[in-house]
Design a protein around this motif. Structure first.
Motif, short mmCIF file in Angstrom:
data_model
loop_
_atom_site.label_atom_id
_atom_site.label_comp_id
_atom_site.label_asym_id
_atom_site.label_seq_id
_atom_site.Cartn_x
_atom_site.Cartn_y
_atom_site.Cartn_z
N ASN A 157 4.27 -2.34 -12.11
CA ASN A 157 4.28 -0.94 -11.71
C ASN A 157 3.82 -0.77 -10.26
O ASN A 157 2.68 -0.41 -9.98
CB ASN A 157 3.35 -0.15 -12.65
CG ASN A 157 3.79 1.29 -12.75
OD1 ASN A 157 4.68 1.73 -12.02
ND2 ASN A 157 3.16 2.02 -13.64
N PHE A 158 4.72 -1.09 -9.34
CA PHE A 158 4.37 -0.95 -7.93
C PHE A 158 5.57 -0.44 -7.14
O PHE A 158 6.69 -0.40 -7.65
CB PHE A 158 3.90 -2.29 -7.35
CG PHE A 158 4.96 -3.37 -7.35
CD1 PHE A 158 5.78 -3.56 -6.25
CD2 PHE A 158 5.12 -4.20 -8.45
CE1 PHE A 158 6.75 -4.54 -6.25
CE2 PHE A 158 6.08 -5.19 -8.46
CZ PHE A 158 6.90 -5.36 -7.36
N GLN A 159 5.31 -0.05 -5.93
CA GLN A 159 6.36 0.57 -5.13
C GLN A 159 6.13 0.33 -3.63
O GLN A 159 5.00 0.32 -3.18
CB GLN A 159 6.35 2.06 -5.41
CG GLN A 159 7.54 2.79 -4.89
CD GLN A 159 7.31 4.27 -4.98
OE1 GLN A 159 6.95 4.80 -6.03
NE2 GLN A 159 7.47 4.94 -3.87
N TYR A 283 2.22 0.07 -2.81
CA TYR A 283 1.28 0.80 -3.66
C TYR A 283 1.40 0.31 -5.09
O TYR A 283 2.49 0.03 -5.55
CB TYR A 283 1.58 2.30 -3.62
CG TYR A 283 1.82 2.81 -2.23
CD1 TYR A 283 0.75 3.16 -1.42
CD2 TYR A 283 3.11 2.89 -1.71
CE1 TYR A 283 0.95 3.59 -0.13
CE2 TYR A 283 3.32 3.32 -0.42
CZ TYR A 283 2.24 3.68 0.37
OH TYR A 283 2.45 4.10 1.64
N ALA A 284 0.27 0.23 -5.78
CA ALA A 284 0.30 -0.16 -7.19
C ALA A 284 -0.41 0.91 -7.99
O ALA A 284 -1.39 1.51 -7.52
CB ALA A 284 -0.38 -1.51 -7.38
N ASP A 285 0.07 1.15 -9.18
CA ASP A 285 -0.53 2.14 -10.06
C ASP A 285 -1.98 1.77 -10.34
O ASP A 285 -2.29 0.62 -10.62
CB ASP A 285 0.26 2.17 -11.38
CG ASP A 285 0.31 3.57 -11.93
OD1 ASP A 285 0.09 4.51 -11.16
OD2 ASP A 285 0.59 3.71 -13.13
N VAL A 287 -4.58 1.86 -8.28
CA VAL A 287 -5.40 1.48 -7.14
C VAL A 287 -5.28 2.58 -6.09
O VAL A 287 -4.18 2.96 -5.72
CB VAL A 287 -4.94 0.13 -6.53
CG1 VAL A 287 -5.91 -0.32 -5.45
CG2 VAL A 287 -4.81 -0.93 -7.60
N GLY A 288 -6.42 3.07 -5.62
CA GLY A 288 -6.43 4.25 -4.77
C GLY A 288 -5.96 4.06 -3.34
O GLY A 288 -5.77 5.02 -2.61
#
Lengths: 393, 212
Positions: A157-159, A283-285, A287-288
């Motif tokens: 789950n990353f983008q 970005y990964a779900d 992690v802020g």
């Protein structure tokens, strides 16, 4: 200052306890093996570098550097990133052997402490640099490898968000005319202050069409279709060229089969001056903050006396760990407990099991106060205690 | 659709912020501000709200435990958090100002400024080319010049009533303040769809209100 208590450590410094260490090791191994399988070679560089060379060339802000002095009075820095040291080695040595150069690293980097907790001052980065290849194939390869590394590390789950610094520059230059004014506007993007950007644009002595162009620029994010919107905003070849680069990198990413992880974000400005072309953040779900970032930096190598284009990415191991959520089970350890009379038997048993690939702990019972508590964390136990033959527990 | 977590500021800004959300068509639970519960879920909207000290909202958002927050520009200037400032909600207007006892000048040797906003105050005086000493206070800032702690204060002014009641006057206005919608950089990407919807609904509401 009050006397330090024995358990204290400097702000931003962290310990890695055994079960986290195991998870981290597995994660790094997976990432490293992905990088190696793409033909990247690992290197190490020293933790200390000169402030005037690597410190100055680094993308990290001056106030974030850890500085100290050597005996000759030179200012040193604890390396704030790996890109600048690698550029140094590449320019001085490796580029004379082979171009393009594919290098990888896995190392701790240092950033000056923050005013509060929650921000590491020392953390591990794992990444690659592709030096001396200015093609879009190089840009695409680095991104495709990044996706592959993330997946191998167990993340799904990353983008990625992709932008292009030359598009931003060109658009601003066309409309605003001067570098100074462009920089002012770019700083709002860098600071993620869209409200300030809009207010600033509205206050500029520009035609309403130009203002509209600058305002619309903020909404250029999302799927590949936002590039068609972007075409309408710029005139002239340089801006269009940047968009064409984004398009052709994206079609290469489709060929790699990783385009589902990629979106566009043209107002992305991850640094005020360092990058020269394509830029991206990952970005990964859960992690802020971005787990990694990268892009093309064609001006850096020149600072070390060897002009060459380069691109690469760096991932933060601590953030990847956070994204993984599940901690790895520690590998089970077999425990051989012995008393002195049966020491030889115990050693032989341990050696036999170790040779078979087991993790074996050999422990004299005389050294243990509470046997039950001690063996609690062991996978299994063999006793060689007393005069009778040993049995498994 | 993933759930959005929203940090709302307690106190002065809360009511206006909640009213704005409601005008934008979001069903907020009526008990939100009275409730003793710290976190309130609104499953119909797929949202979760919590109340925080206004100064802390940006902190929650930067760390990503809240996707979105509503914070005054004063907080953003002071805290310098790494968050997206997406929207000026145009609510709770006020401004930061320098104030003090009438007809007094700054101490020449060590001018002292008391404030809840040390970062903003120190940047402001630096830019003006004045070297001052900043004293951080947490409340009742007006007291500082009256009791002799400082020459000036830097504080939020909305109507000016508090200053007047304490016999203080404004010397300079630093910057206008309204509340902003802030977003965590990762949420901004990973929950882009949900956040874009919220932003466009709020934008429409704010524009409608501006026309009225």
């Amino acid at each position: 200052m009050s006397k330090l208590l024995m358990f204290e450590k400097p702000v931003g410094m962290r310990d890695t306890l055994p079960h986290i260490y195991e998870t981290k090791r597995k994660l790094k191994e997976a990432a490293e093996s992905a990088m190696r399988s793409w033909g990247y070679r690992f290197i190490e560089t020293p933790a200390l570098e000169y402030y005037e060379t690597v410190g100055d060339a680094s993308a990290i802000l001056d106030r974030q550097l850890f500085k100290l002095l050597d005996q000759q009075g030179n200012t040193l820095v604890l390396r704030p990133d790996m890109t600048a040291p690698i550029a140094r080695v590449a320019a001085a040595k490796l580029l004379k052997e082979r171009v393009p150069l594919r290098l990888a690293y896995s190392a701790s980097v240092y950033r000056a402490q923050q005013r509060e907790g929650g921000r590491a001052a020392e953390f591990e980065q794992i990444g690659v640099e592709m030096i001396g290849d200015n093609t879009m194939s190089a840009d695409a390869e680095v991104i495709a490898l990044l996706v592959s590394v993330m997946k191998q590390a167990g993340l799904e789950n990353f983008q990625l968000s992709l932008g292009h610094i030359r598009f931003t520059d060109e658009l601003f230059r066309q409309i605003l005319g001067t570098e100074e004014r462009s920089e002012q506007l770019r700083r709002f993007l860098y600071e993620k202050n869209y409200v300030g950007y809009r207010e600033h644009v509205k206050s500029l002595p520009l035609s309403s069409i130009d203002k509209q162009r600058l305002l619309q620029f903020l909404s250029l994010s999302g799927g590949i279709e936002c590039l068609d919107e972007a075409v309408k905003l710029v005139e002239g070849s340089a801006g269009i060229e940047a968009l064409d680069e984004l398009k052709s990198v994206f079609s290469r990413l489709q060929e790699y089969g990783v385009d589902q992880y990629v979106t566009f974000d043209l107002p992305l400005v991850s640094h005020m001056s360092y990058y020269t072309g394509l830029v991206f953040e990952v970005y990964a779900d859960g992690v802020g903050a971005p787990v990694g970032n990268g892009g093309r930096y064609d001006d850096l190598l020149q600072k070390f006396g060897y002009p060459a284009g380069a691109t690469g990415f760096g991932l933060r191991v601590d953030f990847l760990l956070e994204a993984l959520e599940q901690l790895e089970e520690e590998a089970g350890v077999h425990c051989v407990l012995f008393s002195n009379e049966r020491r030889i038997e115990a050693i032989q048993e341990a050696q036999k099991r170790r040779a078979a690939g087991e993790y074996v702990l050999l422990q004299d019972v005389a050294g243990v106060k509470d046997v039950d508590k001690f063996t609690e964390t062991c996978k299994s136990v063999t006793f060689f205690v007393g005069k009778s033959t040993g049995g498994n527990a | 659709m993933s759930m959005l977590t929203i940090a709302m500021p307690k106190g002065r800004i809360f009511e206006e912020a909640a009213a704005l959300m409601q005008e934008a068509g979001y069903q907020l639970p009526p008990e939100l501000d009275e409730s003793r519960k710290l976190i309130i879920e609104v499953p119909e909207e797929n949202m979760r709200f919590f109340l925080a000290k206004p100064m802390d909202v940006a902190t929650y958002v930067e760390h990503g435990v809240a996707d979105i927050g509503i914070a005054g520009k004063d907080v953003l200037l002071e805290e310098e958090r790494d968050v997206y400032e997406l929207l000026d909600l145009k609510i709770s207007p006020c401004y930061l100002a320098v104030a003090g006892i009438p007809d007094t000048s700054l101490n020449e040797v060590a001018p002292k400024i008391a404030t809840k906003y040390p970062t903003v105050a120190s940047a402001y005086f630096r830019e003006k080319g004045e070297q001052v000493e900043i004293i951080k206070l947490n409340g009742s800032i007006e007291l500082a010049p009256l009791i002799g702690l400082s020459d000036r204060i830097v504080d939020i002014v909305s109507t000016g009533q508090t200053l007047r009641e304490n016999g203080l006057v404004e010397y300079e206005t630093i910057v206008g303040i309204t509340s902003r919608l802030i977003v965590n950089p990762v949420s901004y990407r990973m929950k882009n769809k949900e956040i874009s919807t919220l932003v466009s609904r709020l934008t429409d509401t704010i524009e409608e209100k501006a026309v009225q």
